[in-house]
Design an enzyme around this catalytic site. Structure first.
Site, PDB file in Angstrom:
ATOM      1  N   GLU A   1       0.122  -3.111   4.791  1.00  8.51           N
ATOM      2  CA  GLU A   1      -1.085  -2.265   4.853  1.00  8.51           C
ATOM      3  C   GLU A   1      -1.219  -1.515   6.173  1.00  8.51           C
ATOM      4  OE1 GLU A   1      -3.686  -0.850   3.835  1.00  8.51           O
ATOM      5  OE2 GLU A   1      -3.885  -1.558   1.793  1.00  8.51           O
ATOM      6  N   ASP A   2      -1.739  -0.286   6.106  1.00  6.96           N
ATOM      7  CA  ASP A   2      -1.999   0.474   7.338  1.00  6.96           C
ATOM      8  C   ASP A   2      -3.494   0.694   7.549  1.00  6.96           C
ATOM      9  OD1 ASP A   2      -2.331   2.345   5.186  1.00  6.96           O
ATOM     10  OD2 ASP A   2      -2.277   3.945   6.683  1.00  6.96           O
TER      11      ASP A   2
ATOM     12  N   ASN B   1      -3.572   9.189  -7.294  1.00  6.60           N
ATOM     13  CA  ASN B   1      -2.379  10.048  -7.272  1.00  6.60           C
ATOM     14  C   ASN B   1      -1.097   9.249  -7.047  1.00  6.60           C
ATOM     15  OD1 ASN B   1      -3.639  12.753  -7.429  1.00  6.60           O
ATOM     16  ND2 ASN B   1      -4.610  12.141  -5.511  1.00  6.60           N
TER      17      ASN B   1
ATOM     18  N   LYS C   1     -10.754  -1.355  -2.158  1.00  6.91           N
ATOM     19  CA  LYS C   1     -10.593  -2.101  -0.909  1.00  6.91           C
ATOM     20  C   LYS C   1     -11.847  -1.841  -0.069  1.00  6.91           C
ATOM     21  CE  LYS C   1      -5.632  -1.117  -1.089  1.00  6.91           C
ATOM     22  NZ  LYS C   1      -4.485  -0.375  -0.522  1.00  6.91           N
TER      23      LYS C   1
ATOM     24  N   THR D   1       1.320  10.303   3.641  1.00 10.01           N
ATOM     25  CA  THR D   1       0.229  11.048   3.011  1.00 10.01           C
ATOM     26  C   THR D   1      -1.129  10.752   3.643  1.00 10.01           C
ATOM     27  OG1 THR D   1       0.535   9.366   1.354  1.00 10.01           O
ATOM     28  CG2 THR D   1       1.118  11.598   0.715  1.00 10.01           C
TER      29      THR D   1
ATOM     30  N   LYS E   1      -9.380   5.271   5.705  1.00  8.34           N
ATOM     31  CA  LYS E   1      -8.069   4.843   5.194  1.00  8.34           C
ATOM     32  C   LYS E   1      -8.225   3.686   4.209  1.00  8.34           C
ATOM     33  CE  LYS E   1      -5.088   6.274   8.996  1.00  8.34           C
ATOM     34  NZ  LYS E   1      -4.216   5.807  10.090  1.00  8.34           N
ATOM     35  N   GLY E   2      -7.541   3.775   3.104  1.00  8.16           N
ATOM     36  CA  GLY E   2      -7.567   2.705   2.103  1.00  8.16           C
ATOM     37  C   GLY E   2      -8.790   2.729   1.209  1.00  8.16           C
ATOM     38  N   VAL E   3      -9.746   3.582   1.529  1.00 12.47           N
ATOM     39  CA  VAL E   3     -11.036   3.616   0.835  1.00 12.47           C
ATOM     40  C   VAL E   3     -10.963   4.628  -0.320  1.00 12.47           C
ATOM     41  CG1 VAL E   3     -13.467   4.253   1.191  1.00 12.47           C
ATOM     42  CG2 VAL E   3     -12.278   2.862   2.885  1.00 12.47           C
TER      43      VAL E   3
ATOM     44  N   ASP F   1       0.878  -1.156   0.000  1.00 14.02           N
ATOM     45  CA  ASP F   1       0.000   0.000   0.000  1.00 14.02           C
ATOM     46  C   ASP F   1       0.932   1.227   0.000  1.00 14.02           C
ATOM     47  OD1 ASP F   1      -2.351   1.620   0.403  1.00 14.02           O
ATOM     48  OD2 ASP F   1      -1.694   1.837   2.476  1.00 14.02           O
ATOM     49  N   LEU F   2       0.428   2.390  -0.374  1.00 16.67           N
ATOM     50  CA  LEU F   2       1.285   3.583  -0.459  1.00 16.67           C
ATOM     51  C   LEU F   2       1.068   4.528   0.730  1.00 16.67           C
ATOM     52  CD1 LEU F   2       3.250   5.395  -2.104  1.00 16.67           C
ATOM     53  CD2 LEU F   2       1.238   6.343  -3.245  1.00 16.67           C
ATOM     54  N   ASP F   3      -0.148   5.133   0.774  1.00 20.07           N
ATOM     55  CA  ASP F   3      -0.432   6.159   1.788  1.00 20.07           C
ATOM     56  C   ASP F   3      -0.424   5.533   3.183  1.00 20.07           C
ATOM     57  OD1 ASP F   3      -1.005   8.169  -0.215  1.00 20.07           O
ATOM     58  OD2 ASP F   3      -2.941   7.218  -0.545  1.00 20.07           O
TER      59      ASP F   3
ATOM     60  N   SER G   1      -2.426   0.258  -4.397  1.00 20.31           N
ATOM     61  CA  SER G   1      -2.964   1.451  -3.721  1.00 20.31           C
ATOM     62  C   SER G   1      -4.317   1.843  -4.300  1.00 20.31           C
ATOM     63  CB  SER G   1      -1.984   2.614  -3.917  1.00 20.31           C
ATOM     64  OG  SER G   1      -2.590   3.834  -3.543  1.00 20.31           O
ATOM     65  N   ALA G   2      -5.175   2.400  -3.447  1.00 16.99           N
ATOM     66  CA  ALA G   2      -6.477   2.898  -3.911  1.00 16.99           C
ATOM     67  C   ALA G   2      -6.350   4.260  -4.582  1.00 16.99           C
ATOM     68  CB  ALA G   2      -7.422   3.021  -2.717  1.00 16.99           C
ATOM     69  N   SER G   3      -5.183   4.873  -4.458  1.00 15.80           N
ATOM     70  CA  SER G   3      -5.055   6.277  -4.876  1.00 15.80           C
ATOM     71  C   SER G   3      -4.811   6.455  -6.369  1.00 15.80           C
ATOM     72  CB  SER G   3      -3.904   6.929  -4.107  1.00 15.80           C
ATOM     73  OG  SER G   3      -3.691   8.230  -4.612  1.00 15.80           O
TER      74      SER G   3
HETATM   75  C1  BG6 Z   1      -5.841   5.540  -0.284  1.00 13.30           C
HETATM   76  C2  BG6 Z   1      -6.005   6.395   0.942  1.00 13.30           C
HETATM   77  O1  BG6 Z   1      -4.501   5.161  -0.414  1.00 13.30           O
HETATM   78  O2  BG6 Z   1      -6.235   6.257  -1.462  1.00 13.30           O
HETATM   79  C3  BG6 Z   1      -7.417   6.949   1.026  1.00 13.30           C
HETATM   80  O3  BG6 Z   1      -5.713   5.614   2.091  1.00 13.30           O
HETATM   81  C4  BG6 Z   1      -7.771   7.686  -0.270  1.00 13.30           C
HETATM   82  O4  BG6 Z   1      -7.490   7.827   2.126  1.00 13.30           O
HETATM   83  C5  BG6 Z   1      -7.584   6.733  -1.449  1.00 13.30           C
HETATM   84  O5  BG6 Z   1      -9.118   8.133  -0.239  1.00 13.30           O
HETATM   85  C6  BG6 Z   1      -7.859   7.419  -2.793  1.00 13.30           C
HETATM   86  O6  BG6 Z   1      -6.870   8.384  -3.003  1.00 13.30           O
HETATM   87  P1  BG6 Z   1      -6.882   9.536  -4.098  1.00 13.30           P
HETATM   88  O7  BG6 Z   1      -5.476  10.082  -4.001  1.00 13.30           O
HETATM   89  O8  BG6 Z   1      -7.150   8.873  -5.422  1.00 13.30           O
HETATM   90  O9  BG6 Z   1      -7.940  10.492  -3.727  1.00 13.30           O
HETATM   91 MG    MG Z   2      -2.783   3.246   3.407  1.00 10.96          MG
END
Ligand code: BG6
Ligand code: MG
Length: 215
Positions: free
Chosen positions: A168-169, A117, A144, A16, A44-46, A8-10, A113-115
């Site tokens: 994972e956190d 970014n 997730k 972050t 978190k992770g969502v 996982d990243l964040d 990662s869910a992000s």
């Molecule tokens: C996860 C974070 O890694 O990414 C969540 O833990 C975040 O908090 C999700 O909502 C989505 O991220 P982003 O950067 O696409 O808004």
């Molecule tokens: Mg995380």
């Protein structure tokens, strides 16, 4: 035998998670509400969409589809204002060393990662070359706690889920890893982050070698 690490990243590699918390809180306050650090564990992770749905539930605000889109963009703008300051030195304690050690040992490395970014953040931290595969919020249909992001990560490494360890956190992320059939290392403590196979406060508390020996 473990042959791959899925990160996982964040909140695992870079700090972050606290930026997400700050930006979502700013948004909740704009909607006339607020939420606590304990509630934030549920975000978190969502994914971004599901996080905003939760915040609307908590604040009791009702908005149109157009406003929903606009608020997601606003949160992301506020989040990126914080992310823009990141640089190669902003890894969580021991995380970057851990990645380098794993790479040197020939372990497959993927991001899960869910992000959306994630590529930007990895680039800012000069970590892109360390990853054999990147699966992020741009590549999955199911967020997730669905295991899709980690199943795709294992597949991209050419490995079975049982050959991978997930780091994972988040509660949602630990659930995703376990329902995907992976071993899960929790970054945090079992009281908040239940369900992982073992725990560290940060990757710097262990090493790939030590982990592979322990598991
Ligand atoms: C996860 C974070 O890694 O990414 C969540 O833990 C975040 O908090 C999700 O909502 C989505 O991220 P982003 O950067 O696409 O808004
Ligand atoms: Mg995380």
């Amino acid at each position: 035998m473990v042959k791959g690490f899925l990160f996982d990243l964040d909140g695992v590699i870079v700090d972050t998670a606290v930026f997400h918390f700050q930006a979502w809180r700013r948004l909740a306050q704009k909607l006339g509400g607020d939420f606590t650090e304990a509630q934030n564990e549920q975000l978190k992770g969502v994914s971004r969409v599901d996080s905003l749905k939760k915040i609307l539930e908590w604040t009791g605000a009702t908005i149109s589809d157009e406003e929903f889109q606009a608020l997601m963009e606003l949160k992301n703008e506020w989040y990126l204002e914080l992310v823009i300051q990141l640089s190669a030195k902003d890894g969580l304690p021991g995380a970057v060393d851990f990645l380098h050690q794993a790479k040197a040992q020939g372990i497959g490395i993927a991001l899960g990662s869910a992000s959306k970014n994630a590529p930007l953040i990895l680039d800012k931290m000069n970590l892109l070359p360390l990853f054999d595969a990147i699966i992020d919020g741009n590549n999955v249909v199911n967020g997730k706690p669905h295991p899709e992001v980690f199943l795709k990560g294992a597949e991209a490494l050419g490995l079975a889920p049982a050959e991978c360890i997930v780091f994972e956190d988040s509660i949602a992320g630990v659930q995703a890893a376990k329902s995907g059939g992976m071993t899960c290392v929790g970054i945090g403590t079992p009281d908040i982050l239940g369900g992982a196979d073992l725990y560290f406060n940060a990757l710097g508390e262990t090493s790939p070698e030590e982990l592979l020996r322990a598991l």
